[in-house]
Design an enzyme around this catalytic site. Structure first.
Site, PDB file in Angstrom:
ATOM      1  N   ASN A   1       7.148  24.635 -25.142  1.00  0.00           N
ATOM      2  CA  ASN A   1       5.976  24.675 -26.020  1.00  0.00           C
ATOM      3  C   ASN A   1       5.454  26.104 -26.092  1.00  0.00           C
ATOM      4  OD1 ASN A   1       3.771  25.054 -23.944  1.00  0.00           O
ATOM      5  ND2 ASN A   1       4.716  23.158 -23.186  1.00  0.00           N
TER       6      ASN A   1
ATOM      7  N   ASP B   1       5.188  16.545 -21.417  1.00  0.00           N
ATOM      8  CA  ASP B   1       4.965  15.146 -21.022  1.00  0.00           C
ATOM      9  C   ASP B   1       6.286  14.400 -20.843  1.00  0.00           C
ATOM     10  OD1 ASP B   1       2.190  15.296 -21.004  1.00  0.00           O
ATOM     11  OD2 ASP B   1       2.071  15.029 -23.178  1.00  0.00           O
TER      12      ASP B   1
ATOM     13  N   LYS C   1      27.383  22.965 -23.155  1.00  0.00           N
ATOM     14  CA  LYS C   1      26.646  23.139 -24.404  1.00  0.00           C
ATOM     15  C   LYS C   1      26.980  22.011 -25.383  1.00  0.00           C
ATOM     16  CE  LYS C   1      26.052  26.517 -28.000  1.00  0.00           C
ATOM     17  NZ  LYS C   1      26.757  27.532 -28.736  1.00  0.00           N
TER      18      LYS C   1
ATOM     19  N   PRO D   1       6.238  13.354 -14.452  1.00  0.00           N
ATOM     20  CA  PRO D   1       5.042  12.988 -13.671  1.00  0.00           C
ATOM     21  C   PRO D   1       3.838  13.760 -14.204  1.00  0.00           C
ATOM     22  CG  PRO D   1       6.498  14.441 -12.399  1.00  0.00           C
ATOM     23  CD  PRO D   1       7.227  14.077 -13.656  1.00  0.00           C
ATOM     24  N   ASP D   2       2.670  13.122 -14.188  1.00  0.00           N
ATOM     25  CA  ASP D   2       1.447  13.829 -14.582  1.00  0.00           C
ATOM     26  C   ASP D   2       0.901  14.513 -13.327  1.00  0.00           C
ATOM     27  OD1 ASP D   2      -1.331  14.479 -15.119  1.00  0.00           O
ATOM     28  OD2 ASP D   2      -1.075  13.334 -16.979  1.00  0.00           O
ATOM     29  N   ILE D   3       1.001  15.832 -13.307  1.00  0.00           N
ATOM     30  CA  ILE D   3       0.654  16.591 -12.097  1.00  0.00           C
ATOM     31  C   ILE D   3      -0.835  16.470 -11.779  1.00  0.00           C
ATOM     32  CG2 ILE D   3       0.710  18.888 -11.032  1.00  0.00           C
ATOM     33  CD1 ILE D   3       3.041  19.533 -13.018  1.00  0.00           C
TER      34      ILE D   3
ATOM     35  N   PHE E   1      -7.256  20.731 -18.464  1.00  0.00           N
ATOM     36  CA  PHE E   1      -7.398  21.323 -19.789  1.00  0.00           C
ATOM     37  C   PHE E   1      -6.951  20.305 -20.825  1.00  0.00           C
ATOM     38  CE2 PHE E   1      -8.475  25.841 -20.123  1.00  0.00           C
ATOM     39  CZ  PHE E   1      -8.735  26.090 -18.786  1.00  0.00           C
TER      40      PHE E   1
ATOM     41  N   LYS F   1      -9.730  11.973 -21.471  1.00  0.00           N
ATOM     42  CA  LYS F   1      -8.828  12.482 -20.429  1.00  0.00           C
ATOM     43  C   LYS F   1      -9.564  12.679 -19.101  1.00  0.00           C
ATOM     44  CE  LYS F   1      -5.481  14.663 -23.443  1.00  0.00           C
ATOM     45  NZ  LYS F   1      -4.969  15.854 -24.092  1.00  0.00           N
TER      46      LYS F   1
ATOM     47  N   LYS G   1      -7.864  10.509 -16.223  1.00  0.00           N
ATOM     48  CA  LYS G   1      -7.182  11.210 -15.123  1.00  0.00           C
ATOM     49  C   LYS G   1      -8.059  11.281 -13.869  1.00  0.00           C
ATOM     50  CE  LYS G   1      -4.157  13.846 -18.168  1.00  0.00           C
ATOM     51  NZ  LYS G   1      -3.070  14.815 -18.184  1.00  0.00           N
TER      52      LYS G   1
END
Ligand code: CTP
Length: 404
Positions: free
Chosen positions: A216, A285, A295, A311-313, A329, A343, A347
């Site tokens: 990203n 995600d 390749k 995993p969501d850290i 964030f 969120k 979370k």
């Protein structure tokens, strides 16, 4: 310290005297520069038997001073000017002889003369044989210097160059640089002194094959600015960075990772004893189910890639039994407030900093604006440089942290 009010502006005069630990002063000078200090090395004549002045010159970029009567140097910056220049004097290593002459107020070397002339604080890191250290004359001198307001750092206990074991070794360069850092922060009132923080920053890259990945547009600038702001406030800062091309913030321990799972592992490895966790990374995600060994070759008009969840850290840290204060964030393209608040709750974190991404705001820009929410409040931080914004966010975290 001094009147700079900022660790990075401080001018340190590093005095090196005759002892085997003088070679460690080279590493110390490097660490002090890394912390952001300007370092001027002054050696006693005897110290030059242990380490060459060129070593220090190469590290600090400035000529080492050692002679009291040196017309060339005196014309450039006289010893009184040098004494005025210094915001802090650190003598490492300090030999028994140097300490005795300092106590007696002698001025037969440039370094002794500077110590008499200087207005700045002086710290001494003694280094000598354990019997010498225990000698009543040395102890008397040390106590005398302490009574005059000088700070004594060390000595450490351990193996000595002469084969003895006991107190007398110079504190390690890392420990001395940490002491100076703590000193700077305690004299400027850093709000994170004694706190351990962990920051994640940058994107993660999720490999598809040896040459391709899903990534990203996060530049890591915001997370790096936050790590710098925390370190400037005295925090013991660990920065876990995805693939970015940025300088490590001064005073931070940096761990580089590529993927979300590597970031998760690095966070979990360092999370113990952390007081504040700031998840600023744009963690992918999802990742490709498999990384292919070779390749991928062109084939049909369409191709499918199966993605599986990472995993969501942040959520995992917030779910730990002994959890730190957690800040997340939320980068959103729409419904900023609604999504950010959702969120915060989902979370189970303490604070969330939301920013609008898109157009020229957010990821790659040097500027940003944040809308910060916590359980009982919110604050708008208007558009400005990421470094100023980071300082304001760190101040907000400090306020909330100190409320309990
Ligand atoms: N985060 C994380 N680990 C992940 C995903 C996100 O630690 N696997 C953290 C980010 O560092 C950020 C916060 O969670 O602090 C919000 O990330 P974001 O991707 O915006 O939220 P998601 O929960 O993934 O929701 P969505 O992508 O649907 O907006």
């Amino acid at each position: 310290m001094g009147n700079s009010g900022n660790l990075r502006l401080s001018r340190v005069l590093l005095g090196v005297t005759a002892g085997i630990a003088a070679y460690k002063a080279a590493e110390l000078s490097r660490l002090l520069i890394k912390q952001g200090h300007q370092v001027q090395v002054v050696m006693t004549p005897g110290a030059k038997n242990f380490v060459h002045e060129l070593t220090f010159q190469s590290i600090t970029g400035s000529q080492v001073r050692h002679m009291l009567f040196d017309p060339a140097h005196e014309a450039a910056m006289g010893h009184i000017e040098l004494a005025r220049w210094a915001e802090f004097v650190l003598i490492a290593p300090a030999s028994a002889d140097f300490i005795a002459k300092l106590y007696a107020g002698m001025a037969d070397t440039l370094l002794h003369t500077l110590c008499l002339a200087v207005q700045a604080p002086i710290a001494i890191a003694p280094a000598m044989n354990r019997n010498m250290w225990a000698n009543p004359a040395v102890q008397h001198n040390i106590m005398g210097l302490q009574q005059r307001g000088m700070t004594i750092w060390g000595p450490a206990v351990g193996d000595q160059a002469c084969g003895d074991v006991g107190p007398g070794r110079m504190l390690e360069p890392l420990e001395l640089s940490q002491r100076l850092k703590d000193y700077c922060h305690s004299s400027t009132g850093g709000s994170f002194i004694g706190r351990k923080v962990l920051v994640t920053a940058g994107p993660t890259y999720e490999p598809l094959d040896p040459v391709r990945f899903i990534g990203n547009r996060s530049s890591g600038k915001m997370g790096f600015a936050i790590a710098q702001a925390l370190s400037d406030e005295g925090a013991d800062t660990v920065l876990i960075a995805g693939p970015v091309n940025l300088m490590t913030p001064q005073g931070c321990q940096r761990i580089n990772v590529q993927t979300a799972r590597q970031m998760y592992d690095a966070v979990m490895e360092h999370i113990q004893d952390i007081d504040v966790f700031i998840g600023c990374a744009a963690v992918a995600d999802y990742r490709p189910e498999m990384m292919l060994a070779n390749k991928i070759k062109k084939g049909d008009a369409e191709m499918q890639i199966t993605l599986v969840k990472n995993p969501d850290i942040l959520q995992s840290v917030a779910a730990l039994p002994k959890r730190p204060f957690c800040v997340g964030f939320a980068a959103e393209t729409e419904n900023l407030e609604e999504y950010a608040k959702a969120k915060l709750r989902a979370k189970n974190i303490d604070m969330i900093a939301a920013n609008q991404v898109g157009e020229d705001q957010g990821f790659e820009s040097d500027e940003n604006a944040l809308l910060v929410f916590w359980l009982e409040g919110e604050k708008q931080l208007s558009k400005q440089t990421k470094s100023t914004l980071a300082k304001q966010l760190v101040e907000l975290v400090s306020e909330q942290l100190n409320k309990d």
